[in-house]
Design an enzyme around this catalytic site. Sequence first.
Site, PDB file in Angstrom:
ATOM      1  N   PHE A 148       0.807  -1.219   0.000  1.00 54.27           N
ATOM      2  CA  PHE A 148       0.000   0.000   0.000  1.00 54.27           C
ATOM      3  C   PHE A 148       0.839   1.266   0.000  1.00 54.27           C
ATOM      4  O   PHE A 148       0.391   2.317  -0.474  1.00 54.27           O
ATOM      5  CB  PHE A 148      -0.932   0.017   1.221  1.00 54.27           C
ATOM      6  CG  PHE A 148      -0.239   0.373   2.515  1.00 54.27           C
ATOM      7  CD1 PHE A 148      -0.043   1.697   2.880  1.00 54.27           C
ATOM      8  CD2 PHE A 148       0.234  -0.615   3.377  1.00 54.27           C
ATOM      9  CE1 PHE A 148       0.613   2.039   4.062  1.00 54.27           C
ATOM     10  CE2 PHE A 148       0.885  -0.285   4.554  1.00 54.27           C
ATOM     11  CZ  PHE A 148       1.069   1.048   4.900  1.00 54.27           C
ATOM     12  N   LYS A 172      -0.787  -7.963  -8.695  1.00 51.63           N
ATOM     13  CA  LYS A 172      -1.797  -7.966  -7.633  1.00 51.63           C
ATOM     14  C   LYS A 172      -1.475  -6.794  -6.715  1.00 51.63           C
ATOM     15  O   LYS A 172      -0.668  -6.883  -5.808  1.00 51.63           O
ATOM     16  CB  LYS A 172      -1.773  -9.282  -6.869  1.00 51.63           C
ATOM     17  CG  LYS A 172      -3.099  -9.677  -6.182  1.00 51.63           C
ATOM     18  CD  LYS A 172      -3.634  -8.697  -5.174  1.00 51.63           C
ATOM     19  CE  LYS A 172      -2.827  -8.708  -3.880  1.00 51.63           C
ATOM     20  NZ  LYS A 172      -3.429  -7.771  -2.853  1.00 51.63           N
ATOM     21  N   GLU A 175      -4.913  -4.010  -1.886  1.00 53.13           N
ATOM     22  CA  GLU A 175      -6.347  -3.770  -1.876  1.00 53.13           C
ATOM     23  C   GLU A 175      -6.723  -2.492  -1.129  1.00 53.13           C
ATOM     24  O   GLU A 175      -7.875  -2.039  -1.187  1.00 53.13           O
ATOM     25  CB  GLU A 175      -7.079  -4.969  -1.251  1.00 53.13           C
ATOM     26  CG  GLU A 175      -6.791  -5.208   0.229  1.00 53.13           C
ATOM     27  CD  GLU A 175      -5.492  -5.948   0.516  1.00 53.13           C
ATOM     28  OE1 GLU A 175      -5.290  -6.345   1.671  1.00 53.13           O
ATOM     29  OE2 GLU A 175      -4.678  -6.117  -0.429  1.00 53.13           O
ATOM     30  N   SER A 225       5.254  -6.772   4.413  1.00 55.02           N
ATOM     31  CA  SER A 225       5.660  -7.001   5.794  1.00 55.02           C
ATOM     32  C   SER A 225       6.491  -8.270   5.925  1.00 55.02           C
ATOM     33  O   SER A 225       6.417  -9.183   5.083  1.00 55.02           O
ATOM     34  CB  SER A 225       4.432  -7.094   6.699  1.00 55.02           C
ATOM     35  OG  SER A 225       3.706  -8.281   6.436  1.00 55.02           O
ATOM     36  N   CYS A 280       9.709   1.478   4.001  1.00 53.68           N
ATOM     37  CA  CYS A 280      10.619   0.474   4.538  1.00 53.68           C
ATOM     38  C   CYS A 280      12.029   1.007   4.722  1.00 53.68           C
ATOM     39  O   CYS A 280      12.855   0.352   5.355  1.00 53.68           O
ATOM     40  CB  CYS A 280      10.637  -0.756   3.650  1.00 53.68           C
ATOM     41  SG  CYS A 280      11.354  -0.471   2.018  1.00 53.68           S
ATOM     42  N   GLU A 381       8.505  -3.401  13.919  1.00 49.16           N
ATOM     43  CA  GLU A 381       8.513  -2.360  12.886  1.00 49.16           C
ATOM     44  C   GLU A 381       7.266  -1.501  13.087  1.00 49.16           C
ATOM     45  O   GLU A 381       6.140  -1.968  12.882  1.00 49.16           O
ATOM     46  CB  GLU A 381       8.522  -2.982  11.496  1.00 49.16           C
ATOM     47  CG  GLU A 381       8.639  -1.955  10.385  1.00 49.16           C
ATOM     48  CD  GLU A 381       8.685  -2.582   9.003  1.00 49.16           C
ATOM     49  OE1 GLU A 381       9.127  -1.893   8.057  1.00 49.16           O
ATOM     50  OE2 GLU A 381       8.274  -3.750   8.854  1.00 49.16           O
TER      51      GLU A 381
END
Length: 499
Positions: A148, A172, A175, A225, A280, A381
């Site tokens: 995302f 993909k 969402e 993640s 990240c 994190e």
Amino acid sequence: MTKSVSLYIDGAFVTSISKNWLTVADPATQEQVALVPCATPEELERAVSGAREAFASWGSTPLKTRLGFLIRFYELLRQEEGRLVQLLAQETGKVLADAKGELQRGMEAVEHALSLPALVLGESVLHGSVQLNSYLEPLGVCLGITPFNFPVMIPLWMFPLAIACGNTFILKPSEQDPLSTMAMVELTKEAGLPDGVLQVVHGGREQVEALISHPGVTAVSFVGSAPVARAIYRLAGVHGKRVQALAGAKNHAVVLPDAPRDETIRAIAGAGCGAAGQRCMAISVAILVGDQADDMAGQLRETMAELRPGLYDDPGASFGPLISPAARDRFRTLLASAPQEGATMLLDGSKATVGGYENGNWVGASLVDRVTDAMTVYREEVFGPLVCLMRAATLDEAIAIINRNPYGNGTAIFTASGGAAQRFCRHVDVGNVGVNVPIPVPLAFFSFTGRRGSFHGDLHACGKEAIRFYTQTKTITSRWLDEQSSGGSYLTHIGAPAS
């Protein structure tokens, strides 16, 4: 009416027949802006079958022709930059400067793909009468699963280079914010990409696992993640797929006493809070070396206190909201654990709000001092605008702290000493290292080289390693016998004149 996000299968934007739809919400208001489908098994099969069928011709299409598409696509990205940045900022909550930076870094990856002819040259050698040639061939159908926090940049890291190498690609997207991704996909169609070369499906875990397990998919690229990266790496391995899985991070900045104070403080504050800390490569830990720590902590607090969240188009906002209520609540929980476990709270942004938008996923810049590696706020994190401060007596002690951490994505050192910088770069076990550069994301023609718990696989994203990831080597060993050594020309055996 609420927008329904389409699938993109065989060159057509189609409405899914799925009965399971997820809500896409504005992170600043929580208002529903779209519905995204969880693709059905039949739709996934159509996407894979279409990609395999398209590969039969695309894989043998001349490289010059494939790059011609990318040139047109790149020009469309430039022409539509303003619209894409606006949509990206609205959808993710990023301020406009962050959204523009994301698109620009993604376009760098397309530029890199355009340099492919010089990077896919094979090898050749003569060994007596034997000639050996090796060259790179495409793999087949590649799958990209993107996060995302960079819904434009990360797909651009993946599919342009993959299709330039001759593969077809199934994307993909996340969402949580698929709209800017789909706007970019529209440009691939406008640029003339043949039907089936790029397919887009939506969904969650069920759809991802079905695609990874599908025998028609050859390679898997993932960014997300750490727990999901580990699961994808294991599942892809079971099914014999080539995989690169970029995972979580806990990035440290080491500050030596000789570092330029004001510049370093601004760099750490920006690297920790920019994009609301949802990247990240964010600096989430600063290790202060020597007896400067108290003064440095106080000055950093003053600087971070001036940062404030706001709407994407607010010129005074430093960053936007977190992506979801769940992300906001997790941030608050982790921040609250710090003083409970013995840390000192210097700046608490857990209750930050933006006037008129109280339902948004707002948090403010936060600073926690005297953190240890046993604390939850250090081990997890956080993915929010938080900087943890640690203390070290020496550079070697700071390096040891970093190397004990399970992640190895990015790190930085701030110093005026070339010798100290060289020692740090040599001994720190992290893939992307900055010297007076707080977020050392390499340019697209260099590989993004996370290590340890931050990466699962063998070949990294971007750069030359990505080209190797999206291709396979074929080696041909040949020997041609002349007429005298073979006892006659082969032409005489197929009815041709032996002249």
